[in-house]
Design an enzyme around this catalytic site. Structure first.
Site, PDB file in Angstrom:
ATOM      1  N   LYS A  71       1.312   6.396  17.722  1.00  0.00           N
ATOM      2  CA  LYS A  71       1.850   6.027  19.025  1.00  0.00           C
ATOM      3  C   LYS A  71       3.155   5.241  18.949  1.00  0.00           C
ATOM      4  O   LYS A  71       3.285   4.316  18.151  1.00  0.00           O
ATOM      5  CB  LYS A  71       0.810   5.202  19.794  1.00  0.00           C
ATOM      6  CG  LYS A  71      -0.456   5.977  20.137  1.00  0.00           C
ATOM      7  CD  LYS A  71      -1.399   5.130  20.978  1.00  0.00           C
ATOM      8  CE  LYS A  71      -2.625   5.933  21.407  1.00  0.00           C
ATOM      9  NZ  LYS A  71      -3.518   5.132  22.280  1.00  0.00           N
TER      10      LYS A  71
ATOM     11  N   ARG B 264      -6.586  -7.265  -4.198  1.00  0.00           N
ATOM     12  CA  ARG B 264      -6.009  -8.500  -3.650  1.00  0.00           C
ATOM     13  C   ARG B 264      -6.270  -9.701  -4.546  1.00  0.00           C
ATOM     14  O   ARG B 264      -5.446 -10.604  -4.644  1.00  0.00           O
ATOM     15  CB  ARG B 264      -6.547  -8.756  -2.238  1.00  0.00           C
ATOM     16  CG  ARG B 264      -5.944  -7.836  -1.194  1.00  0.00           C
ATOM     17  CD  ARG B 264      -6.426  -8.148   0.199  1.00  0.00           C
ATOM     18  NE  ARG B 264      -5.620  -7.450   1.199  1.00  0.00           N
ATOM     19  CZ  ARG B 264      -5.825  -7.514   2.511  1.00  0.00           C
ATOM     20  NH1 ARG B 264      -6.836  -8.252   2.974  1.00  0.00           N
ATOM     21  NH2 ARG B 264      -5.052  -6.861   3.351  1.00  0.00           N
TER      22      ARG B 264
ATOM     23  N   GLY C 233      -0.264  -6.583   9.146  1.00  0.00           N
ATOM     24  CA  GLY C 233       0.415  -7.132  10.316  1.00  0.00           C
ATOM     25  C   GLY C 233       1.656  -7.924   9.988  1.00  0.00           C
ATOM     26  O   GLY C 233       2.654  -7.866  10.710  1.00  0.00           O
TER      27      GLY C 233
ATOM     28  N   GLY D 209      -1.340   0.417   6.460  1.00  0.00           N
ATOM     29  CA  GLY D 209      -2.550   1.046   5.925  1.00  0.00           C
ATOM     30  C   GLY D 209      -2.425   2.532   5.666  1.00  0.00           C
ATOM     31  O   GLY D 209      -2.734   3.012   4.569  1.00  0.00           O
TER      32      GLY D 209
END
Length: 391
Positions: free
Chosen positions: A193, A36, A373, A350
């Site tokens: 999920k 990063r 996110g 991820g």
């Protein structure tokens, strides 16, 4: 999306507040992965080349508005200095006077912005304070762009604002993937999920030509179609929701691709005894761990005919041998098509990044997002406050 870049700004002699994401992993006081930090280097270098003074604003960890010494950015200062290849001045409590007194070309790192709740509350007073420190605001932290914080959104309204090199690269790649894509477009969505990706699936069926569903999510769709998935991870309570998504896809002309054959095992462990069976022949005491070869062949056929691909999630439990076979075979095809110039491929999340790295194809994708996110919310079709503020 319309935004300015560093090339649109006069930076000469200006203090450039630069929001970056250097929230890097650490172990025993050392940064274990400086990726990063490396990705913000082009922005810092270009600001200095244009005569500006970059003042980096960043968060580290989750201090929840408290001053937590272990989460001070001072801990990563050596890694920032080494990776950027420049001396970096660390300032705990910045003032305009202190910044103006620095020599031209100084690189500054300000203490953790989240050491006060005023940051996450997007308090106008903090935004005004930050704006008082600089002349130009540059946001190079797409990964924090889904947060309306003082250092990502509030300050952007108070100063001439632009996207940094990393942010512009990410926005350009995402625009090419879903906003103005070349067709056919295929999306690969996996994960455990369906419940965590309802908004994502609802948005994608309106945007793409093919939607490949893998992982535990596929089991929920299979069960919704009346197929016995044995002891597999499955959200049976979302059967009606899955059927609604299938209906929306049909109405939108989006073909949903589910497994036609599956790899099953009775133990959740590496090299567990396994077998490949038709999707309607899952033993009642077994779990589905991967898509079978017929399913992967169909997916690869679709990818070979596609012009654009966006990926968020693997096809199976790729972390356990040999249940990464389907995911890695698919990644081989994506990499080959992208390298041949036939496919624009954008991936994020991820598990996705981990699978791509494990496959050895990280350099073959058009763009790999590390934004987490923010990447997911963009794929869901949501407006990102930190991006909207640059418009």
């Amino acid at each position: 999306m319309a935004w300015k870049t560093l090339d649109d700004m006069d930076l000469d002699g200006k203090i450039v507040l630069t929001r970056v994401d250097i929230n890097v992993p650490m172990d025993s006081g050392r940064v274990t992965d400086a990726t990063r930090i490396a990705r913000i280097k082009p922005t810092i270098d270009d600001i200095i080349a244009a005569g500006g003074t970059p003042v980096m604003l960043a968060h580290f960890g989750r201090p929840k508005g408290e001053v937590v010494p272990e989460m001070s950015l001072a801990h990563i200062l050596p890694a920032v200095t080494e990776t950027l290849g420049r001396d970096v001045t660390f300032i705990e409590q910045p003032s305009r006077e202190a910044l103006d007194a620095l020599p031209a070309g100084t690189v500054v790192l300000v203490e953790n912005t989240r050491f006060t709740t005023m940051e996450t509350d997007n308090d106008p007073k903090m935004a005004q304070f930050l704006a008082s420190l600089g002349d130009v605001f540059c946001n190079d932290a797409f990964s924090a762009a889904h947060r309306a914080h003082a250092s990502t959104e509030g300050v952007a309204h108070l100063l001439p604002s632009c996207a940094g090199r990393l942010m512009a690269q990410e926005l350009g790649a995402l625009e090419k993937a879903l906003t103005t894509p070349e067709r056919p477009v295929v999306a690969v969505v996996g994960g455990a999920k369906v419940s965590t990706k309802l908004d994502l699936l609802g948005n994608l069926v309106r945007k793409v030509d093919f939607l490949v569903i893998g992982g535990g999510m596929a089991n929920t769709f299979l069960a919704a179609k009346g197929i016995d998935v044995g002891k597999s991870l499955c959200e049976h309570d979302l059967a009606e929701t899955a059927r609604e998504i299938l209906k929306k896809a049909d109405e939108a002309g989006c073909e949903i691709i589910l497994p036609v054959d599956i790899v099953v095992a009775r133990e959740f462990k590496a090299n567990a005894a396994n077998e490949t069976v038709g999707v309607d022949a899952c033993p009642s005491d077994a779990m589905i761990f991967d898509a079978g070869p017929q399913s992967v062949a169909r997916i690869n056929e679709i990818i070979t005919g596609a012009k654009t691909l966006v990926m968020n999630g693997p096809l199976g439990v790729f972390e356990l041998e040999p249940f990464g076979t389907g995911t890695f075979a698919m990644l081989d095809t994506i990499a080959a098509q992208t390298t041949a110039g036939a496919l624009v491929s954008v991936a994020g999340g991820g598990d996705t990044v981990a699978a791509i790295n494990a496959s050895g194809h990280a350099d073959a994708f058009t763009y790999i997002s590390t934004a987490g996110g923010a990447f997911l919310e963009w794929m869901e079709g949501k407006t990102l406050p930190g991006v909207a503020a640059l418009g």
